[in-house]
Write a protein that holds these residues in place. Structure first.
Motif, PDB file in Angstrom:
ATOM      1  N   LEU A  57       0.840  -1.199   0.000  1.00  0.00           N
ATOM      2  CA  LEU A  57       0.000   0.000   0.000  1.00  0.00           C
ATOM      3  C   LEU A  57       0.872   1.244   0.000  1.00  0.00           C
ATOM      4  N   LEU A  74       2.288   6.408  -6.974  1.00  0.00           N
ATOM      5  CA  LEU A  74       1.336   7.415  -7.454  1.00  0.00           C
ATOM      6  C   LEU A  74       1.782   8.817  -7.046  1.00  0.00           C
ATOM      7  N   PHE A 113      -6.228   1.489  -1.593  1.00  0.00           N
ATOM      8  CA  PHE A 113      -6.212   2.038  -0.244  1.00  0.00           C
ATOM      9  C   PHE A 113      -7.553   1.734   0.414  1.00  0.00           C
ATOM     10  N   MET A 148     -10.095   4.576   1.495  1.00  0.00           N
ATOM     11  CA  MET A 148     -10.583   5.564   0.539  1.00  0.00           C
ATOM     12  C   MET A 148     -11.601   4.907  -0.391  1.00  0.00           C
ATOM     13  N   TYR A 162      -6.119   9.648  -6.390  1.00  0.00           N
ATOM     14  CA  TYR A 162      -4.929   9.786  -5.539  1.00  0.00           C
ATOM     15  C   TYR A 162      -3.711  10.338  -6.284  1.00  0.00           C
ATOM     16  N   GLY A 163      -3.366   9.704  -7.391  1.00  0.00           N
ATOM     17  CA  GLY A 163      -2.178  10.125  -8.133  1.00  0.00           C
ATOM     18  C   GLY A 163      -2.297  11.554  -8.655  1.00  0.00           C
ATOM     19  N   ARG A 166      -1.784  14.066  -5.918  1.00  0.00           N
ATOM     20  CA  ARG A 166      -0.375  14.227  -5.545  1.00  0.00           C
ATOM     21  C   ARG A 166       0.366  15.061  -6.582  1.00  0.00           C
ATOM     22  N   ARG A 170      -0.959  17.559  -7.907  1.00  0.00           N
ATOM     23  CA  ARG A 170      -1.508  18.909  -7.755  1.00  0.00           C
ATOM     24  C   ARG A 170      -2.238  19.377  -9.012  1.00  0.00           C
ATOM     25  N   ARG A 204      -6.858   3.486 -11.370  1.00  0.00           N
ATOM     26  CA  ARG A 204      -6.007   4.294 -10.508  1.00  0.00           C
ATOM     27  C   ARG A 204      -4.624   4.497 -11.129  1.00  0.00           C
ATOM     28  N   ALA A 205      -4.101   3.422 -11.732  1.00  0.00           N
ATOM     29  CA  ALA A 205      -2.765   3.511 -12.323  1.00  0.00           C
ATOM     30  C   ALA A 205      -2.784   4.279 -13.643  1.00  0.00           C
ATOM     31  N   PRO A 233      -3.179   9.098 -13.885  1.00  0.00           N
ATOM     32  CA  PRO A 233      -2.167  10.142 -14.098  1.00  0.00           C
ATOM     33  C   PRO A 233      -1.551  10.094 -15.495  1.00  0.00           C
TER      34      PRO A 233
END
Ligand code: ATP
Ligand code: MG
Lengths: 284, 385
Positions: A181, A188, B117, B120, B128-129, B132, B134, B176-177, B180
């Motif tokens: 995790l 990420l 996660f 979440m 998430y990515g 991070r 921004r 998720r991967a 970004p």
């Protein structure tokens, strides 16, 4: 988990019955168990009951009243002692939990370093040192270096013995946590700090809470070390109760003790709820 | 030293990914030069990667295939930055990334255990990515919605990962991967925890998503069917070394060596001596004294003893006396659409034959039947040493 299987209705209850009978079949076990429980809880029950006694002779019931509680709350010394207890417990818990969290992180996530096993031993060893030894040692140490911070001395002493109690549940939680995790977080684009704040800490929180509550209760409860270390004005509640008893047991002692007991029960219940409802760290 | 910037500063998220045409012909996405990785040191050291070198092209569906413990995960972890290599160079679009920390590599990973996660929701996981990096809030919102739509998980946006099935978690991990928009997506056996039907459906879908997003996929598997059906190119690995890099057809039809031939599908190996001059077609004599004509394209000049290789489905059965050689059926495995048989022909090992059950009035084989075995000289190949 509840298994509902209507294809074999008769088997499950019969199995259950058999189990129950097997438990009762050990001769005397049931009696022994009840004796044990009575021995454990009866005195506490009596103590609480007599805190509501009207008269001031401890073991003679004369009628129901809450006068002793009123008296307790009116007693400035008790209030002072209770306040001291809370100040010490809160400070010691905060410092001990922080140290324990950092120690657990270093041990579980810091990679291999020299003396890792020894470090683990040193952190948990105080659990096995007799409390009176710790108490005397702390007293001698404080007086030899001339440390005189009043309540500060008590806080330092409490912090020291609370660390291993806080450390254990935090470490247990961290060991069970999936390191992928944290890798996923870094993958990420999260920096180490963001990973700690957003992934590690939230998942570690039940362990941290458990550790904090454990140290809080241990600190509130401590008698021997506090007795040795605390100066005249820095008495905590357990030490104060002890000094009350020396002047004769009145139902006032029962009332203070009952309040302390209620407080512990509230803490333990809160602990139980916080640890139960959080999703597991590696539950998928 | 040139340092790679995080995806944030290098590539703004492409609302429409550049097309394959625009990007093809450019430099390779990943270049590995003599990459080595040793775990531990001293007596307990494990050499997980021993000088791995190959290129992965941009916008390619590239598969690392190999048996358990051959170093696939190690290579992927080295690409993601979880593992520091012991030697060699890894270039990502021309830039050496060996010393770039994980969170600054424009590479994302789909973990084998999904590793969502747990605290979440699905959409928070996918965001998430981007958070991070921004990215602006409205861009995050639209990208998350797009990604969830891409993996068909829109309806589950507000669920927690624990409330999803394994297949659904897998889709979220993929979203998720991808969110970004990494330059390279790493997938470590993402399908291995799914059941057979779902796995087959996901193969198609992954392939389609790769084409849609035009991201270079590096896919790890030990399942040869998966590798053959999805990949543009495959690298077959064994014991920390690359055995062959090629398209699925090259790997399956023209394996570079015995390991590749045996690992990717079933294979017959026959030891033999070349008795004719080396050429496109050679004549060989087997240990059992059988003369066979074989494809000699891979034979070295002057080579005498060779290993002949033949896929079981390239062997044909004929009535007794009408084949290259006669044999006797020793075992039969019924597979539904085909029968896998071992046929003794007097060689050291029986010949493995796969006969498709396509014809309704095809003869039923039984153990002990005597049949003719036909070797096609084009399919029977001399293996490279
Ligand atoms: N952290 C580690 N410490 C020591 N040895 C390791 C470590 N990780 C992997 N290895 C070893 O390195 C070799 C390659 O492991 P790796 O995980 O890359 O294999 P793999 O190809 O992914 O296998 P699988 O298909 O089983 O996942 C194995 O021999 C393994 O035992
Ligand atoms: Mg692996």
């Amino acid at each position: 988990m509840v298994v509902r299987d209507n294809t074999i209705p008769a088997v499950a209850p019969r199995l259950g019955e058999k189990k129950r009978r097997a438990f009762g079949e050990v001769p005397g076990l049931r009696t022994l168990a009840f004796c044990f429980l009575a021995f454990l809880y009866l005195p506490i029950g009596v103590l609480v009951a007599y805190s509501f006694n009207d008269g001031n002779i401890v073991m003679v019931w004369t009628g129901f009243s809450t006068d002793w509680y009123v008296k307790v709350f009116g007693n400035a010394d008790i209030r002072k002692a209770a306040l001291n207890s809370v100040i010490v417990a809160v400070s010691a818990t905060a410092i001990a939990t922080t140290c324990a969290t950092l120690a657990a992180l270093a041990l579980a996530r810091g990679g291999a370093f020299r003396g890792k096993g020894a470090t683990l031993g040193i952190i948990t060893l105080p659990l096995m040192v007799p409390e009176i030894v710790t108490a005397v040692a702390t007293l001698v140490f404080f007086s030899s270096i001339g440390l005189n911070l009043g309540l500060g001395n008590v806080i330092i002493a409490h912090t020291t013995f609370c660390i291993p109690f806080a450390f254990m549940p935090i470490r247990a939680r961290l060991e069970g946590m999936d390191t992928t995790l944290e890798q996923a977080s870094r993958d990420l684009y999260a920096s180490d700090w963001e990973t700690f704040r957003l992934v590690t800490l939230p998942l570690l929180m039940p362990g941290v809470l458990a550790g904090a509550m454990l140290s809080f209760v241990i600190s509130m409860d401590d008698f021997i070390i506090t007795l040795m270390v605390a100066g005249a004005g820095d008495t905590t509640l357990p030490v104060y109760i002890y000094s009350m008893i020396r002047q004769g047991i009145t139902p006032e002692v029962n009332a203070v003790s009952s309040i302390l007991l209620l407080f512990s029960i509230v803490m333990v219940t809160a602990y139980w709820f916080t640890t139960r409802q959080k999703p597991g760290p590696n539950a998928h | 030293m040139t340092r790679i910037q995080p995806a944030a500063t290098v590539t703004p998220l492409h609302p429409a990914a550049p097309t394959a045409v625009e990007r093809s012909g450019g430099e390779p996405a990943v270049v590995l030069e003599n990459v080595c990785k040793t775990y531990g040191r001293g007596a307990s050291a494990v050499e997980a990667l021993r000088g791995v070198s190959f290129d992965i092209r941009d916008n390619e569906f590239f598969t690392l295939l190999g048996p358990s413990g051959c170093g696939k995960t190690t290579l992927l972890r080295a690409l993601a930055g979880f593992e520091h290599v012991s030697g060699g160079v890894i270039r990502l679009f021309g830039q050496d990334i060996v010393d770039v920390p994980t969170h600054k590599r424009p590479v994302n990973t789909v973990f084998q255990s999904y590793s969502l996660f747990p605290h979440m929701t699905v959409s928070e996981n996918v965001a998430y990515g981007l958070r991070r990096l921004r990215r602006p809030a409205d861009e995050i919102r639209t990208t998350v919605a797009e990604m969830l739509q891409l993996v068909k998980m829109e309806r589950f946006a507000d669920r927690l990962p624990t409330q999803l099935s394994g297949g659904q978690q897998q889709r979220v991990a993929l979203a998720r991967a991808l969110a970004p928009h990494p330059k390279v997506l790493l997938l470590d056996e993402p399908l291995s925890a799914l059941d057979l039907k779902l796995r087959q459906a996901m193969r198609q879908e992954l392939k389609q998503i790769q084409a849609e997003t035009a991201i270079t996929f590096i896919f790890v598997t030990h399942d040869q069917d998966e590798a053959l059906s999805m990949s543009d190119r495959i690298a077959v690995m064994s014991e920390g070394q690359v055995q062959q890099v090629g398209t699925p057809t090259e790997i399956y039809e023209h394996p570079a060596n015995r390991f590749v031939a045996g690992f990717v599908g079933d294979a017959n190996f026959i030891e033999a001596e070349i008795t004719s001059p080396i050429g496109a077609e050679v004549t060989c004599r087997t240990k059992g004294g059988l003369d066979l004509r074989a494809n000699g394209a891979k034979a070295r000049p002057g080579q005498r003893s060779v290993t002949l290789f033949l896929r079981p489905e390239k062997v044909r059965l004929a009535p007794k006396g009408q084949g290259t050689v006669d044999g006797q059926v020793e075992t039969i495995q019924y597979l539904g659409n085909a029968c896998l048989m071992e046929i003794g022909i007097g060689e050291a090992a029986p010949v493995l034959v796969s006969e498709r059950m396509a014809d309704v009035d095809q003869p039923r084989r039984a153990v002990g039947d005597r049949v003719g075995v036909v070797f096609d000289p084009r399919a029977l190949q001399v293996l490279e040493e």
